[in-house]
Design an enzyme around this catalytic site. Structure first.
Site, PDB file in Angstrom:
ATOM      1  CB  THR A  13      -0.980   0.040   1.189  1.00  0.00           C
ATOM      2  OG1 THR A  13      -0.248   0.062   2.409  1.00  0.00           O
ATOM      3  CG2 THR A  13      -1.933  -1.131   1.148  1.00  0.00           C
ATOM      4  CG  ASN A  14       3.660   2.610   2.971  1.00  0.00           C
ATOM      5  OD1 ASN A  14       3.513   3.790   3.262  1.00  0.00           O
ATOM      6  ND2 ASN A  14       3.425   1.623   3.823  1.00  0.00           N
ATOM      7  NE  ARG A  66      19.543 -13.730   5.009  1.00  0.00           N
ATOM      8  CZ  ARG A  66      18.321 -13.193   4.828  1.00  0.00           C
ATOM      9  NH1 ARG A  66      18.176 -11.980   4.362  1.00  0.00           N
ATOM     10  NH2 ARG A  66      17.249 -13.877   5.101  1.00  0.00           N
ATOM     11  CG  ASN A 108      12.419   1.457   6.955  1.00  0.00           C
ATOM     12  OD1 ASN A 108      11.743   0.721   6.222  1.00  0.00           O
ATOM     13  ND2 ASN A 108      12.393   1.339   8.280  1.00  0.00           N
ATOM     14  CG  HIS A 110       9.427   2.117  12.538  1.00  0.00           C
ATOM     15  ND1 HIS A 110       9.650   0.750  12.553  1.00  0.00           N
ATOM     16  CD2 HIS A 110       8.976   2.433  13.771  1.00  0.00           C
ATOM     17  CE1 HIS A 110       9.351   0.268  13.740  1.00  0.00           C
ATOM     18  NE2 HIS A 110       8.938   1.270  14.508  1.00  0.00           N
ATOM     19  CD  GLU A 148      26.685   1.873   9.063  1.00  0.00           C
ATOM     20  OE1 GLU A 148      26.040   2.848   9.543  1.00  0.00           O
ATOM     21  OE2 GLU A 148      27.550   2.006   8.177  1.00  0.00           O
ATOM     22  CD  GLU A 179      -5.791   9.634  11.114  1.00  0.00           C
ATOM     23  OE1 GLU A 179      -5.057  10.137  11.972  1.00  0.00           O
ATOM     24  OE2 GLU A 179      -6.981   9.323  11.322  1.00  0.00           O
ATOM     25  CB  ALA A 180       1.151   8.760   9.683  1.00  0.00           C
ATOM     26  CD  GLU A 181       2.808   2.985   7.679  1.00  0.00           C
ATOM     27  OE1 GLU A 181       3.164   2.342   6.689  1.00  0.00           O
ATOM     28  OE2 GLU A 181       2.406   2.425   8.723  1.00  0.00           O
TER      29      GLU A 181
END
Ligand code: GRF
Length: 208
Positions: A13-14, A66, A108, A110, A148, A179-181
């Site tokens: 959605t972002n 990894r 990013n 959060h 980091e 409302e925010a992201e």
């Protein structure tokens, strides 16, 4: 033109908010070069394809360890020669070598007001569960550069959201997104694309 890679793991959605903001020119000077997911089933990949954006999956499961995955991920990202990497619900820890190479070029989102309810273990619904458990009355979202540490990079934008008495983690998560992201992530990209964001002494300075 700012060339952007958006990294996703889930619904996207972002990502959609970013695509829409580019379309309606809330974000200017920006193009999404690629959407990268670690999860082949991520609906975000469909959103990208529907919009004619290149969508690629690079799954850790396809690599021996990894280290091999990190190497392949970095090579894949490098191949697109982007100016900015946007983590929009990306659940993979960014390898240190990538953080160094893309210093102040990875952002990013959060879903809390950092430094509350962030760091190791605070992701997805766990953030909102923590908020409700503690009983804070205000939460929100934060867009920050990736360094980091975990959620420790310079903060670009934050927006507060009220917590309501009857909230469940799911209801609160949705309100924080709406409302925010979905507002501050596009706004942060637009500011960066237009050269308005500088990092000075680990703090972001915005010129409007
Ligand atoms: C958002 O809550 C974001 O803050 C978090 O993961 C979620 C991603 O949602 N990091 P979506 O995939 O953008 O819908």
């Amino acid at each position: 033109m700012l060339k952007v890679a958006v990294c996703v793991s889930g619904g996207g959605t972002n990502l959609q908010a970013i695509i829409d903001a580019i379309d309606n020119k809330t974000i200017t000077n920006t193009e999404i070069s690629v959407v990268i997911s670690n999860n082949p089933g991520a609906y975000a990949l469909e959103r990208a394809k529907k919009h004619g954006i290149e969508a690629v999956c690079i799954s850790p499961k396809e690599y021996a360890d990894r280290e091999a995955f990190n190497q392949a991920f970095l090579e894949k990202l490098d191949s697109y020669q982007v100016d900015l990497v946007v983590l929009a619900g990306f659940l993979v820890v960014i390898p240190e070598i990538m953080v160094k190479k893309y210093k102040n070029r990875i952002i990013n989102i959060h879903p809390s007001l950092i430094p509350s309810f962030c760091g190791t273990g605070y992701y997805g619904l766990k953030v909102h569960e923590g908020v409700l458990k503690r009983g804070v009355k205000v939460t929100g979202a934060t867009v920050h550069f990736v360094d980091e540490g975990t959620d420790t990079g310079p903060i670009i934008l934050q927006k507060a959201v009220l917590v309501k008495q009857d909230d469940t983690p799911e209801i609160l998560q949705r309100r924080v997104m709406e409302e925010a992201e979905w507002k501050i992530m596009p706004k942060a990209i637009d500011l960066i694309a237009n050269g308005k964001v500088k990092v000075v002494d680990h703090k972001v300075v915005i010129s409007e």
